[in-house]
Design an enzyme around this catalytic site. Structure first.
Site, PDB file in Angstrom:
ATOM      1  NE  ARG A 245      31.882  93.045  12.929  1.00 42.88           N
ATOM      2  CZ  ARG A 245      33.121  92.854  12.490  1.00 42.88           C
ATOM      3  NH1 ARG A 245      33.372  92.754  11.224  1.00 42.88           N
ATOM      4  NH2 ARG A 245      34.112  92.747  13.344  1.00 42.88           N
ATOM      5  CG  HIS A 249      33.960  97.507  13.541  1.00 41.79           C
ATOM      6  ND1 HIS A 249      33.196  97.037  14.587  1.00 41.79           N
ATOM      7  CD2 HIS A 249      34.193  98.819  13.800  1.00 41.79           C
ATOM      8  CE1 HIS A 249      32.983  98.031  15.441  1.00 41.79           C
ATOM      9  NE2 HIS A 249      33.572  99.112  14.987  1.00 41.79           N
ATOM     10  CE1 TYR A 258      37.758  90.943  11.919  1.00 42.89           C
ATOM     11  CE2 TYR A 258      39.089  92.814  11.235  1.00 42.89           C
ATOM     12  CZ  TYR A 258      37.856  92.253  11.482  1.00 42.89           C
ATOM     13  OH  TYR A 258      36.724  92.999  11.279  1.00 42.89           O
TER      14      TYR A 258
HETATM   15  C1  TPP Z   1      34.254 102.926  25.773  1.00 42.67           C
HETATM   16  C2  TPP Z   1      34.709 102.622  24.391  1.00 42.67           C
HETATM   17  N1  TPP Z   1      35.890 102.002  24.176  1.00 42.67           N
HETATM   18  C3  TPP Z   1      36.290 101.714  22.911  1.00 42.67           C
HETATM   19  C4  TPP Z   1      35.531 102.058  21.835  1.00 42.67           C
HETATM   20  C5  TPP Z   1      36.007 101.753  20.409  1.00 42.67           C
HETATM   21  N2  TPP Z   1      35.185 100.694  19.815  1.00 42.67           N
HETATM   22  C6  TPP Z   1      34.158 100.979  18.987  1.00 42.67           C
HETATM   23  S1  TPP Z   1      33.342  99.613  18.479  1.00 42.67           S
HETATM   24  C7  TPP Z   1      34.371  98.601  19.346  1.00 42.67           C
HETATM   25  C8  TPP Z   1      34.151  97.105  19.319  1.00 42.67           C
HETATM   26  C9  TPP Z   1      32.879  96.687  19.975  1.00 42.67           C
HETATM   27  O1  TPP Z   1      32.623  95.320  19.732  1.00 42.67           O
HETATM   28  P1  TPP Z   1      31.287  94.637  20.182  1.00 42.67           P
HETATM   29  O2  TPP Z   1      30.890  95.089  21.537  1.00 42.67           O
HETATM   30  O3  TPP Z   1      31.455  93.173  19.997  1.00 42.67           O
HETATM   31  O4  TPP Z   1      30.184  95.209  19.173  1.00 42.67           O
HETATM   32  P2  TPP Z   1      30.075  95.056  17.570  1.00 42.67           P
HETATM   33  O5  TPP Z   1      30.817  96.223  16.979  1.00 42.67           O
HETATM   34  O6  TPP Z   1      30.679  93.738  17.217  1.00 42.67           O
HETATM   35  O7  TPP Z   1      28.630  95.132  17.268  1.00 42.67           O
HETATM   36  C10 TPP Z   1      35.348  99.340  20.015  1.00 42.67           C
HETATM   37  C11 TPP Z   1      36.427  98.747  20.842  1.00 42.67           C
HETATM   38  C12 TPP Z   1      34.296 102.730  22.081  1.00 42.67           C
HETATM   39  N3  TPP Z   1      33.468 103.088  21.095  1.00 42.67           N
HETATM   40  N4  TPP Z   1      33.908 102.988  23.357  1.00 42.67           N
END
Ligand code: TPP
Ligand code: MG
Length: 350
Positions: A245, A249, A258
């Site tokens: 990415r 975020h 980070y």
């Molecule tokens: C069940 C749940 N726990 C925590 C979150 C908060 N949260 C939103 S995005 C994220 C990170 C997800 O990372 P990844 O799966 O690698 O996807 P990316 O954002 O990198 O595409 C988190 C912890 C959420 N949306 N849903």
């Protein structure tokens, strides 16, 4: 190539026949337009025209390659990161962004587009994909579900349950992990002790494939092969697309806190759009005029999106209280009455 518990986990195989010229041009155009969309939506978030935007700049190959590898009648189960996948599917870009401007609905008709709403609760879309695919299998309907998931979300219980269920039921699902190296600020090394995310497939009894997610042709081939196998009764596959990415975020995140210095620059050298363009130019599939035409089309697309974006209808805030309860519980009735009074007072002031 390595073999784990009888299931092949391979790094991408290079020897495949070249895709038809028209398809390669289509992949290129969709990626350039997807890049322009990411740029424009990020600009909307900075201009206060969009509440939030999770950019997929750097991940366009994963999204474009996977969507064009399945049939329009196959179902997509996207996360919040998959705007470019939805755009590639042909969904109106204003509708794609509805969720991120705070609308209570996803913007498009999931049944018409064969695309579930973009999912924010991590990994829950994998269960929906497994359920839909299994129902299609039982009905004899040749539909495949393509479930998108991030590297971080592979730690969720729902991911485990969905893969286990799909494998046991031989449900026609392709689970596509976009390993973009981070879950917000958490790097992959702190997320899992597994050698690769594709290795996880072995524990469920399904094939796991790992591809270069910045190479659209590799993504296309891997998803196409997995979808063909699923459609012919071969069950689900886990595809790990290794990517990065390039932006934070979301616009609410500061990635300089980070990321190791120089990391994003290294990955920018593997930019999927530039790589494809250079390759197609070298192969004579594109010439500089064709590239300029695609660039101009993408710029015009972004300008039109910007012009249309603020025209879409303003929604009635009272809709917040509709569509969930047949009869509102007392505390929501009270909130609805308060909001109605506030709106009426604001209206009088205008
Ligand atoms: C069940 C749940 N726990 C925590 C979150 C908060 N949260 C939103 S995005 C994220 C990170 C997800 O990372 P990844 O799966 O690698 O996807 P990316 O954002 O990198 O595409 C988190 C912890 C959420 N949306 N849903
Ligand atoms: Mg991630």
């Amino acid at each position: 190539m390595s073999v784990l518990s009888g299931y092949e986990v391979r790094d991408a195989t290079p020897a495949r026949p070249a895709l038809p010229t028209e398809l390669r041009r289509r992949l290129h155009r969709a990626m350039v337009v997807g890049r322009a969309f990411n740029r424009q939506a990020t600009a909307f978030s900075r201009q206060g025209r969009l509440a939030v935007y999770p950019s997929s700049r750097g991940q366009e190959a994963c999204q474009v390659g996977s969507v064009l590898a399945v049939r329009p009648t196959d179902w997509l189960f996207p996360t919040y990161r998959e705007s470019v996948a939805l755009l590639t599917r042909g969904i109106d870009p204003v509708e794609v962004l509805s969720l991120f401007r705070g609308d209570r609905h996803c913007g498009y008709n999931p049944r018409a587009e064969h695309t579930a709403p973009q999912c924010t609760p991590l990994a829950t879309q994998c269960l929906h994909a497994a359920g839909l695919a299994d129902a299609a299998r039982m009905a004899g309907d040749p539909v495949v579900a393509l479930a998108y998931i991030g590297d971080g979300a592979t730690s969720e219980g729902d991911f485990h349950e969905a893969l286990n269920y799909a494998a046991v039921r031989r449900a026609p699902v392709v689970f596509l992990v976009q390993n973009n190296q981070y879950a917000i600020s958490v790097p992959l090394a702190k997320q899992t002790a597994a050698r690769t995310l594709a290795d996880k497939a072995a524990g469920y009894g399904m094939p796991g494939v790992r591809v270069d997610g910045n190479d659209v042709l590799e993504v296309y081939h891997a998803v196409r092969e997995a979808a063909d196998r699923a459609r012919s009764g071969g069950g689900p596959t886990l595809v790990e697309a290794v990517t990065y990415r390039l932006e934070a975020h979301t616009n609410a995140d500061d990635d300089s806190r980070y990321r190791p210095e120089g990391e994003a620059e290294d990955w920018a050298d593997r930019d999927p759009v530039v790589r494809l363009e250079e390759r197609l130019l070298a192969e004579g599939v594109l010439d500089t005029e064709a590239v300029a035409e695609v660039e101009a089309a993408a710029t015009a697309f972004a300008a039109e999106l910007s012009a249309r974006f603020d025209e879409s209808p303003r929604r009635d805030p009272m809709e917040l209280f509709q569509h969930v309860y047949h009869q509102l519980p007392p505390h929501l009735r009270e909130q609805a009455a308060r909001l109605a009074a506030e709106l009426a007072a604001a209206h009088e002031e205008e």
